[in-house]
Enzyme design. Structure first.
Site, PDB file in Angstrom:
ATOM      1  N   HIS A 172       2.509   5.399   9.064  1.00 48.84           N
ATOM      2  CA  HIS A 172       3.080   4.064   9.282  1.00 48.84           C
ATOM      3  C   HIS A 172       4.363   3.824   8.493  1.00 48.84           C
ATOM      4  O   HIS A 172       5.274   3.164   9.003  1.00 48.84           O
ATOM      5  CB  HIS A 172       2.007   2.965   9.122  1.00 48.84           C
ATOM      6  CG  HIS A 172       1.952   2.217   7.863  1.00 48.84           C
ATOM      7  ND1 HIS A 172       1.221   2.635   6.782  1.00 48.84           N
ATOM      8  CD2 HIS A 172       2.526   1.044   7.516  1.00 48.84           C
ATOM      9  CE1 HIS A 172       1.353   1.749   5.815  1.00 48.84           C
ATOM     10  NE2 HIS A 172       2.131   0.770   6.232  1.00 48.84           N
ATOM     11  N   PHE A 189       0.838  -1.199   0.000  1.00 49.58           N
ATOM     12  CA  PHE A 189       0.000   0.000   0.000  1.00 49.58           C
ATOM     13  C   PHE A 189       0.870   1.245   0.000  1.00 49.58           C
ATOM     14  O   PHE A 189       0.528   2.242  -0.619  1.00 49.58           O
ATOM     15  CB  PHE A 189      -0.948   0.010   1.192  1.00 49.58           C
ATOM     16  CG  PHE A 189      -2.036  -1.011   1.085  1.00 49.58           C
ATOM     17  CD1 PHE A 189      -2.983  -0.941   0.081  1.00 49.58           C
ATOM     18  CD2 PHE A 189      -2.104  -2.064   1.977  1.00 49.58           C
ATOM     19  CE1 PHE A 189      -3.983  -1.888  -0.033  1.00 49.58           C
ATOM     20  CE2 PHE A 189      -3.104  -3.017   1.876  1.00 49.58           C
ATOM     21  CZ  PHE A 189      -4.047  -2.932   0.867  1.00 49.58           C
ATOM     22  N   GLU A 190       2.005   1.172   0.705  1.00 41.49           N
ATOM     23  CA  GLU A 190       2.928   2.297   0.733  1.00 41.49           C
ATOM     24  C   GLU A 190       4.367   1.802   0.785  1.00 41.49           C
ATOM     25  O   GLU A 190       4.649   0.737   1.340  1.00 41.49           O
ATOM     26  CB  GLU A 190       2.641   3.198   1.943  1.00 41.49           C
ATOM     27  CG  GLU A 190       1.296   3.887   1.829  1.00 41.49           C
ATOM     28  CD  GLU A 190       0.785   4.465   3.125  1.00 41.49           C
ATOM     29  OE1 GLU A 190      -0.062   5.352   3.039  1.00 41.49           O
ATOM     30  OE2 GLU A 190       1.217   4.032   4.204  1.00 41.49           O
ATOM     31  N   THR A 191       5.249   2.593   0.197  1.00 43.20           N
ATOM     32  CA  THR A 191       6.686   2.325   0.200  1.00 43.20           C
ATOM     33  C   THR A 191       7.383   3.632   0.534  1.00 43.20           C
ATOM     34  O   THR A 191       6.966   4.698   0.079  1.00 43.20           O
ATOM     35  CB  THR A 191       7.142   1.799  -1.174  1.00 43.20           C
ATOM     36  OG1 THR A 191       6.450   0.579  -1.447  1.00 43.20           O
ATOM     37  CG2 THR A 191       8.631   1.545  -1.215  1.00 43.20           C
TER      38      THR A 191
END
Length: 157
Positions: free
Chosen positions: A75, A45-47
């Site tokens: 996060h 979802f995120e990097t």
């Protein structure tokens, strides 16, 4: 060129149970397009991509989701701070400063029995808009709450 990253689970005390993300602690000058493509390929979802992280307490960070670069996301910053603490090798608590495109934040980290605990200080909250009083009924219904439960929340005038 080889790119090294860590798969991190945030908000979990065991692997593969939290909010996962990829942390690239040594961004070798990738373009925004390349970072977005890598994020899409990994399907997290995120990097988060870090620059200036080697031995520094101050890092520049860029966070991407599957569609675009984000000004801020909590996060990924927490996960990145844990990776930095692990790389640092110190046993005591640490404090990190992350410069993102939307803001600069502080993160405190400490080692635990199961990994790392990271605490984010993102400053005072910013309210970007207010919700008209007339819409409180709809909001309360959507949250399955009585309208009076929203009385003290900063939803608007």
């Amino acid at each position: 060129m080889p790119l090294h990253y860590r798969h991190v689970d945030v908000f979990a005390d065991k692997a593969y149970t939290g909010n996962s993300l990829a942390v690239f602690p040594d961004n070798p000058g990738l373009s925004a397009e390349q970072m977005l493509t890598i994020t899409q390929e990994l399907r997290h979802f995120e990097t988060i991509f870090l620059s200036g992280a080697e031995g520094a307490h101050y890092v520049t960070a860029r966070v991407f989701d599957l569609f675009e670069e984000l000004d801020f996301a909590g996060h990924p910053v927490l996960g990145a701070a844990a990776v930095l603490h692990e790389r640092d090798g110190t046993t005591g608590p640490r404090r990190w400063t992350f410069h993102l495109s939307g803001r600069t934040v502080e993160v405190s980290t400490r080692r635990t029995a199961t990994g790392y605990h990271a605490e984010l200080d993102q400053g005072a909250p910013e309210f970007l808009a207010t919700v008209p009083t007339a819409e409180r009924t709809e909001i309360a219904a959507a949250l399955n709450l009585p309208v009076r439960a929203l009385a003290d929340l900063p939803l608007g005038p």
